[in-house]
Design a protein around this motif. Structure first.
Motif, PDB file in Angstrom:
ATOM      1  N   CYS A 629      94.311 -29.899  45.362  1.00  0.00           N
ATOM      2  CA  CYS A 629      95.304 -29.162  44.562  1.00  0.00           C
ATOM      3  C   CYS A 629      96.621 -29.945  44.521  1.00  0.00           C
ATOM      4  O   CYS A 629      97.214 -30.146  43.464  1.00  0.00           O
ATOM      5  CB  CYS A 629      95.602 -27.799  45.187  1.00  0.00           C
ATOM      6  N   GLN A 630      97.039 -30.397  45.700  1.00  0.00           N
ATOM      7  CA  GLN A 630      98.360 -31.021  45.804  1.00  0.00           C
ATOM      8  C   GLN A 630      98.452 -32.285  44.953  1.00  0.00           C
ATOM      9  O   GLN A 630      99.444 -32.515  44.279  1.00  0.00           O
ATOM     10  CB  GLN A 630      98.584 -31.362  47.285  1.00  0.00           C
ATOM     11  N   TYR A 631      97.386 -33.119  44.971  1.00  0.00           N
ATOM     12  CA  TYR A 631      97.448 -34.397  44.248  1.00  0.00           C
ATOM     13  C   TYR A 631      96.777 -34.315  42.878  1.00  0.00           C
ATOM     14  O   TYR A 631      96.599 -35.326  42.235  1.00  0.00           O
ATOM     15  CB  TYR A 631      96.773 -35.494  45.088  1.00  0.00           C
ATOM     16  N   LYS A 632      96.349 -33.090  42.497  1.00  0.00           N
ATOM     17  CA  LYS A 632      95.602 -32.908  41.249  1.00  0.00           C
ATOM     18  C   LYS A 632      94.472 -33.947  41.173  1.00  0.00           C
ATOM     19  O   LYS A 632      94.306 -34.651  40.173  1.00  0.00           O
ATOM     20  CB  LYS A 632      96.506 -33.077  40.021  1.00  0.00           C
ATOM     21  N   ALA A 633      93.731 -34.074  42.265  1.00  0.00           N
ATOM     22  CA  ALA A 633      92.710 -35.127  42.343  1.00  0.00           C
ATOM     23  C   ALA A 633      91.604 -34.862  41.333  1.00  0.00           C
ATOM     24  O   ALA A 633      91.232 -33.715  41.082  1.00  0.00           O
ATOM     25  CB  ALA A 633      92.142 -35.166  43.751  1.00  0.00           C
ATOM     26  N   LYS A 634      91.085 -35.968  40.759  1.00  0.00           N
ATOM     27  CA  LYS A 634      90.007 -35.847  39.780  1.00  0.00           C
ATOM     28  C   LYS A 634      88.640 -35.819  40.485  1.00  0.00           C
ATOM     29  O   LYS A 634      87.684 -35.269  39.973  1.00  0.00           O
ATOM     30  CB  LYS A 634      90.050 -37.050  38.818  1.00  0.00           C
ATOM     31  N   VAL A 635      88.571 -36.498  41.629  1.00  0.00           N
ATOM     32  CA  VAL A 635      87.271 -36.666  42.295  1.00  0.00           C
ATOM     33  C   VAL A 635      87.432 -36.349  43.782  1.00  0.00           C
ATOM     34  O   VAL A 635      88.485 -36.617  44.358  1.00  0.00           O
ATOM     35  CB  VAL A 635      86.770 -38.123  42.148  1.00  0.00           C
ATOM     36  N   ALA A 636      86.402 -35.731  44.370  1.00  0.00           N
ATOM     37  CA  ALA A 636      86.399 -35.561  45.825  1.00  0.00           C
ATOM     38  C   ALA A 636      85.022 -35.953  46.358  1.00  0.00           C
ATOM     39  O   ALA A 636      84.014 -35.647  45.723  1.00  0.00           O
ATOM     40  CB  ALA A 636      86.706 -34.118  46.196  1.00  0.00           C
ATOM     41  N   CYS A 637      85.001 -36.650  47.494  1.00  0.00           N
ATOM     42  CA  CYS A 637      83.721 -37.020  48.140  1.00  0.00           C
ATOM     43  C   CYS A 637      83.573 -36.209  49.419  1.00  0.00           C
ATOM     44  O   CYS A 637      84.376 -36.375  50.344  1.00  0.00           O
ATOM     45  CB  CYS A 637      83.715 -38.490  48.514  1.00  0.00           C
ATOM     46  N   LEU A 658      91.178 -25.519  41.552  1.00  0.00           N
ATOM     47  CA  LEU A 658      90.346 -26.732  41.567  1.00  0.00           C
ATOM     48  C   LEU A 658      90.044 -27.221  40.153  1.00  0.00           C
ATOM     49  O   LEU A 658      89.086 -27.955  39.944  1.00  0.00           O
ATOM     50  CB  LEU A 658      89.027 -26.452  42.312  1.00  0.00           C
ATOM     51  N   SER A 659      90.846 -26.804  39.178  1.00  0.00           N
ATOM     52  CA  SER A 659      90.490 -27.155  37.801  1.00  0.00           C
ATOM     53  C   SER A 659      90.697 -28.649  37.527  1.00  0.00           C
ATOM     54  O   SER A 659      90.148 -29.176  36.570  1.00  0.00           O
ATOM     55  CB  SER A 659      91.305 -26.318  36.816  1.00  0.00           C
ATOM     56  N   SER A 660      91.496 -29.325  38.393  1.00  0.00           N
ATOM     57  CA  SER A 660      91.711 -30.759  38.122  1.00  0.00           C
ATOM     58  C   SER A 660      90.445 -31.567  38.428  1.00  0.00           C
ATOM     59  O   SER A 660      90.267 -32.670  37.927  1.00  0.00           O
ATOM     60  CB  SER A 660      92.855 -31.281  38.991  1.00  0.00           C
ATOM     61  N   LEU A 661      89.536 -31.030  39.282  1.00  0.00           N
ATOM     62  CA  LEU A 661      88.352 -31.798  39.687  1.00  0.00           C
ATOM     63  C   LEU A 661      87.419 -31.998  38.502  1.00  0.00           C
ATOM     64  O   LEU A 661      87.027 -31.041  37.850  1.00  0.00           O
ATOM     65  CB  LEU A 661      87.569 -31.046  40.770  1.00  0.00           C
ATOM     66  N   ARG A 662      87.058 -33.255  38.255  1.00  0.00           N
ATOM     67  CA  ARG A 662      86.015 -33.479  37.256  1.00  0.00           C
ATOM     68  C   ARG A 662      84.701 -33.843  37.949  1.00  0.00           C
ATOM     69  O   ARG A 662      83.651 -33.851  37.338  1.00  0.00           O
ATOM     70  CB  ARG A 662      86.420 -34.555  36.264  1.00  0.00           C
TER      71      ARG A 662
END
Length: 1610
Positions: A629-637, A658-662
């Motif tokens: 959320c904080q970094y508006k990250a696109k990807v998480a592993c 979590l909408s930033s996650l693609r």
């Protein structure tokens, strides 16, 4: 039906409901509170029909009726179960399977455990629950490398009514509960708290479930032993039971027994918890127990065994047919294919090609080039942000810093290590990277520094000696890679263990390393003109990733530079990475998905990685979601465990978006059970902006790198692939979608499609790599540039894994390029989707069916109560026993579980696995929480756990073995053939050239001067006249000084006085019986001859032990009564003892016959010395305990006695000038004859050493032998054992004291059993340095019907001129399996199943031996095992019994062969053995016949139609674990019972159960029914050091052993 589909609930209500669910499952609210809040929430939306409860939003929708809703709650309260294995459908299946079982209850007898053990494991061993919440504690979860969460709701549920699911299963289990209140015990040994004792008492009182639970408790036995030493329960002393001296024909084991207390064996037991004083036990006796024919005995133990027997009678799996021969006729069954098993029906699969790897114009030519580019173009761009344990950014590494620091590291590695001429590291060399998990920045700099310097990094874990289970194996990898330098960070270097001098010690198995710290401040600046050489990617090795195999060994997978680059390109294309994206990485950055995405591909694309360390996840499991959320990250592993943790802890988070996650990459998508975490996570976070298509499971392996990954699509309509597969089908390697058996299914999700630029196929997992059919499961193989290329330094394994050429059905290779085996099992489904059902490493092939460890873990974790397994920490592996794999489950149990809980849970797991997987579990072990070895990331270290299990160092607190149900490939029981007639045996032996097994000693020869006397009393009178001052006897005390001695005349005079006293005070008639109750010594000898002079019949009786009257006196009483003694002669001290208060407590002292005290003798002589009229009248009675625990008195006539002495005189060449040292008990058998009779007959001097004196001075016997320069000495096995154990470390000091054994030419062990070859060899070896000749030690053999059949005096080479009486004893090796069929087959030393047997001594003069069939009484050939029959002048003339039971006597003492020589009268020894004609010749030039005694007929066990000798099984068992000091086996109702004595802490007791079961299966093809672990000294031993197995059996059945643990194998 109001299903969820009909409820249009708003998202926030759904989210609130899901939260409620979790609160309930974690025990944060009560069931009542939950239902209240839930109905409040739903009230507004629900038109509620009567009787229907609304249900909760969840992925798999099931209509919920009231009955299933309760099941639903119970299921949801899973708590700390490992979520990687979480599946509600599976849980439901398991519950249903168990419900089916509930009808047929499992009658498993619960193991019995000593109280101290229970208390210890239930309370003391654990941390108090409060401490478990401290975040600093490094607890962890998971069955692979999973960590654990603190908010995991430890401890008990807060609800007042206790945990709901607990109630449920208790109520389901108790249908008619019984309360068995067992005797509580006062002698709890552990110093447990009062609460713990109370707990144990509660446990003893309550009784849950269908399992009958009788716990064996310590009983305090009256008659406590002094000083708390538990005396060796040596039993020539039984119990106060009235003995029936001789039973009828069937009780062929002969007269009853009682064994004494011999002080020889009082062994002190020291237990760590402080010893309680215990009495020597009273062994019960078989008379009260109809044990033989399986009639139940009134005893708790046997009730339990009865229950076990009944359970085992239940039908097993269908029997198997065909056999393979185990190089002998014992055939092990081979699994036949099941005719109904599912077969694959599909066409042959076609290899699947991934999309083209599109080369984008700006892709760099190598990874270093990318680093140079970003480091120079955008040096300020963030590359990596690291977090501290509070979740604050600790450090931001920019691309500029990464570039300059990596260059600095590269320069220093190449130029600053070693000298200019001899640099330590050259390009292409391997270096280790040792960085902790919380320092990705330092690791990244070092990794790229290595790439720039063209050296090969080998990233490994930080070696913390105390935690890291596989550290030694890593050392082997470093050694084989030739690593000499380890790069590490400053902090890590400071944290490594140091020696006092401040150096880092060499870790076990590691090469010598130079530790090099890579922090910039420690490095020199590269010169201006130095620049790393940046090439295009080529085939040089870029890095080596370590991989731990199934067996714990560590391999290094080499990845080339071109593979590295291509892999990054393929990942970039598949995941659609773009420049400057932000990616959150929770995974280990040193290897696997974490390295590929978070260190390598990120740099290629100038991405920004937010690295979350494991330590932060433990404190704050939601940290990764907060960072997204904080970094508006696109990807998480992440891994599925991270999703699970987030679910558990997310409810405090309000503003999650979590909408930033693609793309949410699930790294362990290859675990089929990850699907449940993905579903649950989506369920809860869909309302927080998470889209379904974002979840992207991927599959990877160290060898093939990324195998497949689900692409992030924008098309929300295309649902992910699912397969619901039948587990039954999977076990045969066949895909069957959801069979009719709804219970056993595996739901799998796809892991996307093949990687760009790769070709994938599926091949058969074993044998040649042939393509599978479309509906078969196989191993995925990949052909691509982007894979590993080899296992470093292992060309053979490399070929099998990295150079595979898959074939079509016709045998043609499908491609000219090699494929790599991925180690993943699966199939390619419709639409090119890849599905994975397990790993090759987790594959267990049982009876030809394949089972996956992960599936079994999932089933075990779905068993209620689910919180039983501590944090879901469970390990499943297989071990090979008897040519098949056997499944073992090891789990950590919660600290607060009771014995009942554990056992209940274990039996349910067995049922669940049986129902769902149709496979038996061989062993289920529970260990205390937090005790299994961990991997660096906190998961369970599987191979280490397996290693501990096999070594017996796992220390479980509960074990359940099920060999009866699992082992289906035992050899067929042997069918006994009808006996062949005598004539055909004769003809058969003639035809095959076998001689009939018979042998004899030499003739008794001519008569010497004293041989004309028929009676010993006459010989003594003659010696008193001719050599009055010749010393016959010298008695030594414990200091080795002479306590007493007797000349011929002194003995004669003393005997006369005793005879006079018998006449005067005893008023005895000729032939009356007198009991001589004396300690070993000279009084005994004088009293014996006094009786002969008075014409009475003496019976020597071991005196009662003053410290142990209660158990030793009844035996004295019994021998006196059975022998019909008219009076007792004894010394003053014993006289007082017999009339003491202690004695009156043990026996009725008023019924003693007159007791004569010989310490004050009359001064007068008798009128005349009695001379018997007939030499065949009785000389003395010999009472002894046979090894089977029977008390048997035999009659020795004057003729037999003289013949016996003469035979020994000739064999041992005894004459007056000789001295013989005797360290034996003088009460029966050959020991008595040597002690009392032989010196008088032969005139030699006997040096008498009472064995009891050796307890205070173990060297007494050998010092005496040395001091008196003795050439011949006699001892017992117990004396030899005492010397071997007691003097093992003192040989040097004895040598300095002048101990010299070089004069000893014969040292004979007097025994009535098979020679103990290991003991005699270790004795010979040990005292070789003191001059003992290795061939001096030999054995004798005697039995009740003939007190000495063989006696081997050696004549060593240098003494040859003194006459050679016999060759050395020979040792042969026989096939143990042939022996079970009563056949003797000689084999080479060291061949499998070989058993060494030592000759039992040379046959005495005047003795003839034949080997006969004990059933048909026909003579046997050389190659057969049969009963030893003996014909000799010194055979005893019969048993002495009150009832004069003639039938038994005539059989034992007067048998004739059924054919052949039917005239000779033989005595049956009751021992099995065989004869071998050896190549050696004896003095007369005859070939020497050696007799080999194998064991007592009464002790041999008939199991599965074969004959087993207890000693063979015992030898195998003693070898299995260092803590087993002694072992005894016996059978009861066809169950094999193994009793082992444990020398170690009680915590080791349960380690022994699987080891004992395994070894007996492997070596003897037998299933152990009961394993009993007891203290040292519980196995009773008689004075000769022989085990009294029957006594032990009676003690066990009467519940008198006070065992530490009793395991009933299922």
């Amino acid at each position: 039906m109001a299903d969820r589909d009909t409820l249009a609930l708003p998202l926030e209500v759904r989210a609130r409901l899901a939260e409620l669910e979790l609160e309930l499952s974690e025990g944060d609210i009560t069931q009542k509170g939950y239902e209240k809040k839930r109905s409040k929430l739903l009230g507004a939306y629900l038109p509620q029909p009567p009787g229907v409860e609304p249900s909760l939003p969840q992925e798999r929708r099931t209509p919920v009726t009231p009955s299933s809703s309760s099941r639903y709650h119970r299921r949801r309260s899973s708590g700390s179960r490992d979520e990687r294995y979480r599946s509600d459908v599976h849980t439901e299946a398991v519950q249903a399977a168990l419900a089916k079982h509930k009808e047929r209850k499992m009658a498993v007898p619960m193991p019995s455990k000593r109280r101290s053990l229970v208390v210890q494991t239930s309370m003391d061993a654990y941390t108090p629950p409060g401490e478990l919440h401290k975040p600093s504690r490094d607890t962890s979860s998971g069955s692979e490398e999973e960590g654990s969460v603190q908010g995991d709701s430890q401890g008990t549920p807060t609800s007042s009514q206790g945990s709901i699911n607990m109630e449920h299963w208790i109520s389901r289990a108790i249908h008619g509960s019984t309360t068995s209140s067992t005797t509580s015990s006062s002698s709890t040994q552990s110093g447990g708290s009062g609460a713990a004792n109370r707990l144990a008492d509660v446990m003893a009182q309550t009784h849950i479930g269908p399992i009958a639970h009788h716990s064996l408790k310590r009983k305090t036995i009256p008659g406590t032993v002094e000083n708390g030493n538990s005396l060796r329960r040596s039993c020539e002393f039984g119990s106060e039971l009235t003995w029936q001296p001789l039973e009828t024909e069937e009780n062929h084991s002969a007269p009853p027994d009682v064994t004494t207390y011999t002080s020889e064996h009082s062994i002190q037991v020291e237990r760590p918890q402080g010893s309680t004083s215990r009495a020597a036990p009273k062994y019960g006796n078989a008379e009260l127990m109809e044990t033989g024919d399986g009639v139940p005995v009134s005893s708790r133990v046997s009730a339990k065994i009865q229950q076990l027997v009944n359970t085992l009678k239940r039908p097993k799996r269908p029997p198997l047919r065909e056999f393979f021969v185990d190089d002998f006729e014992e055939l092990l069954e081979v699994q036949q294919p099941d005719p109904n098993q599912p077969k694959s029906e599909g066409a042959q699969m076609l290899p699947l090609r991934g999309e083209q790897l599109g080369v984008v114009t700006n892709w760099p030519p190598s990874l270093e080039a990318a680093l140079q580019r970003w480091g120079t173009i955008s040096p300020k761009a963030p590359c990596l942000t690291t977090m501290d344990t509070n979740g604050k950014p600790l450090y931001i590494l920019t691309y500029g810093k990464l570039w300059t620091r990596s260059m600095k590291v590269a320069y220093n590695i190449l130029h600053k290590l070693g000298t200019k001429q001899e640099p330590m590291v050259r390009p292409g060399d391997r270096v280790a990277l040792v960085f902790p998990n919380n320092d990705p920045a330092a690791f990244m700099v070092a990794f790229y520094g290595c790439l720039l310097a063209e050296v090969v990094p080998v990233p490994i874990e930080v070696p913390l000696t105390r935690k890291d289970a596989g550290s030694q194996q890593i050392g082997f990898l470093l050694g084989s890679c030739g690593v000499t330098v380890a790069l590490t960070s400053d902090a890590c270097h400071k944290g490594l263990p140091k020696s006092p001098t401040g150096e880092i010690p060499q870790f076990k198995g590691w090469p010598k390393l130079l530790w090099f710290v890579t922090e910039s401040k420690h490095l020199s600046k590269p010169p201006r003109d130095w620049f790393p050489h940046i090439k295009d990617a080529n085939n040089d090795t870029a890095y080596i990733e370590y991989k731990t195999c199934k067996d714990g060994s560590v391999l290094g997978v080499t990845v080339t530079r071109i593979a590295l680059l291509t892999h990054c390109q393929a990942l970039t294309q598949a995941c659609g990475y773009t420049e400057a994206e932000t990616i959150v990485n929770v995974l280990d950055f040193k290897k696997d998905v974490g390295l590929w995405h978070g260190i390598l591909t990120s740099v290629m694309n100038m991405m920004h990685v937010i690295s979350i360390p494991y330590s932060l996840m433990k404190v704050n499991p939601v940290s990764w979601i907060q960072k997204v959320c904080q970094y508006k990250a696109k990807v998480a592993c992440v891994k599925s465990r991270d999703m699970h943790w987030a679910l558990v802890a997310h409810r405090d988070q309000r503003d999650v978006n979590l909408s930033s996650l693609r793309m949410l990459i699930v790294a362990d998508g290859s675990n089929p059970w990850s699907i449940s975490s993905c579903d649950a996570f989506l369920n809860v976070f869909q309302s927080k902006g998470l889209r379904q298509e974002v979840i992207c499971p991927c599959a990877s392996s160290p060898e093939a790198l990324t195998v497949a990954i689900r692409r992030p699509t924008d098309d929300t309509n295309q649902p992910p692939g699912r397969g619901v597969l039948s587990m039954h089908g999977l076990s045969y390697g066949v895909i069957r979608v959801d069979s009719e058996e709804k219970l056993s299914v595996l739901t799998v999700q796809d892991v996307g499609t093949v990687m760009p630029g790769a070709l994938m196929c599926v091949v058969r997992p074993d044998g040649i790599p042939q393509l599978c059919k479309t509906d078969e499961i196989g191993e995925l193989c990949v052909c691509s540039i982007a894979t590993g290329t080899s296992y470093y330094g292992l060309s053979g394994m490399t070929k099998n894994t990295f150079e595979v050429f898959p074939m079509t059905g016709s045998g043609a290779p499908i491609s000219e390029y090699p494929f790599v085996r991925t180690g993943l099992l699966g199939f390619i489904g419709p639409g090119g989707l890849v599905f994975i059902v397990g790993k090759m490493d987790g594959l267990m092939v049982v009876c030809g069916r394949r089972h996956n460890a992960d599936d079994i873990v999932a089933t075990a974790l779905a068993v209620e109560p689910m919180k039983f397994v501590y944090r879901g920490r469970i390990a499943v592996f297989s071990i090979t026993v008897l040519h098949d794999e056997r499944i073992v489950i090891v789990a950590e149990q919660r600290p607060d579980s009771t014995e009942e809980d554990s056992f209940q849970w274990m039996s349910r797991v067995l049922q669940a696995i049986d129902s769902i997987h149709q496979v038996g579990v061989y062993c289920l072990a529970l260990v205390p929480a937090n005790t299994l070895p961990k991997t660096p990331l906190g998961g369970i270290h599987l191979s280490e756990t397996k290693q501990l299990f096999l070594e017996g160092s796992l220390h479980p607190c509960n074990v359940l073995m099920c060999p009866h149900t699992c082992v289906t490939n035992l050899p067929k029981p042997r069918q006994k053939q009808p006996e062949i007639g005598p004539a055909s045996v004769m003809v058969g032996n003639l035809v095959s050239g076998k001689r009939i097994a018979q042998a004899s000693g030499r003739d008794l020869g001519q008569i010497e001067d004293n041989d004309q006397f028929l009676f010993l009393s006459e010989v003594l009178q003659w010696r008193a006249q001719t050599t009055p001052d010749h010393i016959l006897y010298t008695l030594l005390n414990s200091r080795g000084t002479i306590a007493n001695s007797l000349t011929c005349l002194q003995l004669h005079k003393r005997a006369e006085k005793i005879a006079a006293m018998l006449g005067e005070r005893g008023h005895l008639q000729d032939g009356e019986h007198v009991a001589l109750v004396y300690p070993p010594g000279i009084d005994l000898i004088a009293a014996f001859y006094g009786c002969l002079y008075a014409g009475c019949v003496p019976i020597t009786v071991r005196p009662p032990h003053p410290q142990n009257i209660a158990t030793t006196l009844p035996t004295v009483k019994m021998i006196v009564e059975v022998s019909r003694s008219a009076c007792i002669m004894t010394s003053q001290i014993i006289c007082k003892l017999l009339r003491s208060r202690e004695a009156s407590a043990a026996v009725d002292i008023r019924t003693w016959p007159p007791v004569l005290d010989t310490d004050d003798l009359p001064k007068k002589r008798p009128l005349q010395i009695y001379k018997p009229l007939n030499p065949d009248t009785l000389a003395y009675l010999d009472f002894s305990v046979s090894t089977t625990g029977m008390l048997a008195g035999v009659k020795m006539s004057h003729t037999a006695t003289s013949a016996f002495c003469r035979s020994i005189k000739l064999q041992c060449e005894l004459y007056p000038s000789r001295e013989v040292a005797i360290c034996l008990d003088p009460y029966c058998g050959l020991g008595f004859v040597l002690w009392c009779l032989c010196s008088v007959y032969s005139g030699h001097q006997s040096i008498l050493i009472p064995p009891s004196e050796l307890e205070t001075n173990p060297a007494l016997w050998l010092l005496a032998v040395s001091q008196y320069k003795v050439r011949d000495t006699f001892c017992s096995y117990s004396v030899m054992e005492l010397c071997t154990k007691g003097l093992g470390l003192q040989t040097e000091s004895l040598k300095s004291r002048g101990l010299d054994l070089s004069r000893v030419r014969t040292c004979v062990v007097v025994a009535e059993e098979r020679p103990r070859i290991a003991l005699t060899q270790s004795f010979s070896k040990l005292f070789k340095d003191l001059g003992l000749h290795p061939r001096a030690v030999s054995t004798s053999f005697g039995c009740r019907v003939n007190l000495a059949v063989c006696l081997q005096p050696h004549r060593l080479g240098k003494l040859a001129e003194q006459g050679t009486s016999g060759p050395d004893p020979t040792t042969v090796y026989v096939d143990m399996r042939a022996l079970r069929h009563d056949r003797v087959r000689l084999v080479e030393r060291g061949s499998p199943h070989s058993l060494p047997l030592m000759e039992s001594g040379k046959i005495l003069p005047g003795v003839r031996i034949i080997i006969a069939n004990p059933e048909t009484k026909g003579p046997l050939g050389d190659s057969h095992l049969g009963e030893i029959w003996v014909h000799s002048g010194h055979n005893a003339s019969g048993y002495f019994t009150i009832y004069g039971d003639e039938s038994l006597q005539s059989d034992h003492f007067n048998s004739r062969l059924s054919f052949g020589d039917t005239q000779t009268i033989w005595a049956r020894t009751g021992y099995l053995g065989f004869l071998r004609r050896t190549e050696l010749t004896d003095a007369s030039g005859e070939r020497h016949d050696a007799l080999y005694v194998v064991g007592a007929l009464d002790e041999a066990m008939e199991l599965r139609g074969m004959r087993y000798h207890p000693i063979d099984i015992e030898t195998s068992v003693i070898r299995t674990h260092k803590s087993i000091t002694e072992c005894a086996v016996f059978t009861w109702t066809n169950l094999l019972v193994v009793v082992v004595e444990l020398d170690g802490s009680e915590q080791e007791a349960l380690d022994l159960v699987p080891l004992v079961t395994n070894v007996v299966l492997e070596e003897h093809y037998l299933i152990v029914g009961v394993v009993v672990v007891v203290d040292i000294g519980v196995i009773p031993i008689n004075s000769r050091g022989e085990k009294q197995r029957m006594h032990l059996r009676d003690g066990f059945l009467a519940d008198q052993l006070d065992p530490i643990y009793v395991a009933y194998n299922m």
